[in-house]
Design an enzyme around this catalytic site. Sequence first.
Site, mmCIF file in Angstrom:
data_model
loop_
_atom_site.group_PDB
_atom_site.id
_atom_site.type_symbol
_atom_site.label_atom_id
_atom_site.label_comp_id
_atom_site.label_asym_id
_atom_site.label_seq_id
_atom_site.Cartn_x
_atom_site.Cartn_y
_atom_site.Cartn_z
ATOM 1 N N VAL A 11 0.832 -1.208 0.000
ATOM 2 C CA VAL A 11 0.000 0.000 0.000
ATOM 3 C C VAL A 11 0.865 1.255 0.000
ATOM 4 C CG1 VAL A 11 -1.781 1.289 1.235
ATOM 5 C CG2 VAL A 11 -1.892 -1.205 1.133
ATOM 6 N N ARG A 42 11.706 -0.555 7.282
ATOM 7 C CA ARG A 42 12.758 -1.343 7.931
ATOM 8 C C ARG A 42 13.985 -1.488 7.037
ATOM 9 N NH1 ARG A 42 8.101 -4.365 9.476
ATOM 10 N NH2 ARG A 42 7.712 -4.264 11.719
ATOM 11 N N VAL A 125 -11.519 -0.047 6.133
ATOM 12 C CA VAL A 125 -12.723 -0.843 5.885
ATOM 13 C C VAL A 125 -13.067 -0.797 4.401
ATOM 14 C CG1 VAL A 125 -15.163 -1.200 6.436
ATOM 15 C CG2 VAL A 125 -13.608 -0.278 8.180
ATOM 16 N N GLU A 182 -3.368 -14.511 3.544
ATOM 17 C CA GLU A 182 -2.050 -14.398 4.155
ATOM 18 C C GLU A 182 -1.519 -15.793 4.487
ATOM 19 O OE1 GLU A 182 -0.467 -11.603 4.493
ATOM 20 O OE2 GLU A 182 -2.096 -10.201 4.037
ATOM 21 N N ASP A 193 -10.989 -10.239 11.400
ATOM 22 C CA ASP A 193 -10.851 -9.069 10.537
ATOM 23 C C ASP A 193 -12.210 -8.408 10.299
ATOM 24 O OD1 ASP A 193 -9.193 -7.515 8.386
ATOM 25 O OD2 ASP A 193 -10.922 -8.268 7.290
ATOM 26 N N LYS A 197 -13.679 -4.500 11.422
ATOM 27 C CA LYS A 197 -14.316 -3.571 10.494
ATOM 28 C C LYS A 197 -15.733 -3.185 10.921
ATOM 29 C CE LYS A 197 -11.512 -5.326 6.688
ATOM 30 N NZ LYS A 197 -11.471 -6.217 5.501
#
Length: 319
Positions: A11, A42, A125, A182, A193, A197
């Site tokens: 993103v 990082r 969301v 994932e 999740d 939301k």
Amino acid sequence: MKVGIIGIGTVGREVINIISCQRAKIEKLLGEKIEVQKICNRTPREEYEDYSFTHDYKEILKDPSIDTVIELMGGIKIPLEIAKKTLTAEKNLVTANKELLAIHGNELFQLAKEKDVKIFFEAAVGGGIPILSPLKESLFPNNFKKIRGILNGTANYILTQMSEGASYEQALKDATEKGYAETDPTFDVEGIDSAHKISLLSYLAWGEIKEFKEIKIDGITGLTAKDIEKAAKNNQKYKLLGEAAIDEDTQKITLAVKPILVGKGDLFYEVNGIYNAIEIEGSYTGKTIFYGEGAGGNATANAVISDLYKVINSKSWQR
């Protein structure tokens, strides 16, 4: 507007790319110049060598020239520290971190109010679905009655594959290979999740974030091929729905996430694959539906940048 970006993953990269490619249009709509003062990640990335780069997010928080911090890390521990220090430093916060806000939202929203700064989280969301702004701004005259929706594209994709004959294991494997799931899909398939939301949607509708432990959560891992087959014979499908409702008499708000059978007459019946759909029931507008892809770097980055517009041009969402 001078921003600092923390977290240059899928993103974050798209946020920088869109700002670069659409700078003239964005600045015209914002009404002022936009400058990415500093980015934090990082590991360094050669493609961003023209930007001021740091490994230490504290450099962004301490930079007096930065007025808005975009946090795109994920997780809770470090993002919570970032959020608190951002707001304490009287900087605005834009985040896609629904877990952070669902767990610590009450504390952070109160801090933003005290410091007279803003938190916006359109990207938390629905990915590319513009759902939070309409709920808070376009539909605000309503007394909201109920919100329900398919809020997780991974779970919906798995259920769609199962309705087409795949086992749960096969559908999950396929979702993982396509990048929809994932490596650890627990939050998606267990409904966590979706609960994050629906909690945020409830907050914007009624001004209250429930303690997360008060949300009844049931995922899709208990569904079997036989369950799916039986539903199909009755012209039904299972959908993992997040639901929030308010009792008009007691004003008690209840939230839940669970697999629910929907028939062909239900608006959610044809919402398949990675798509999300959210239904908002208001006293004046009746039922309003929002539909679209719930994830993806481009779509989510678009939502992040829309929040930059709100930082300048909209009132705070915090009550």
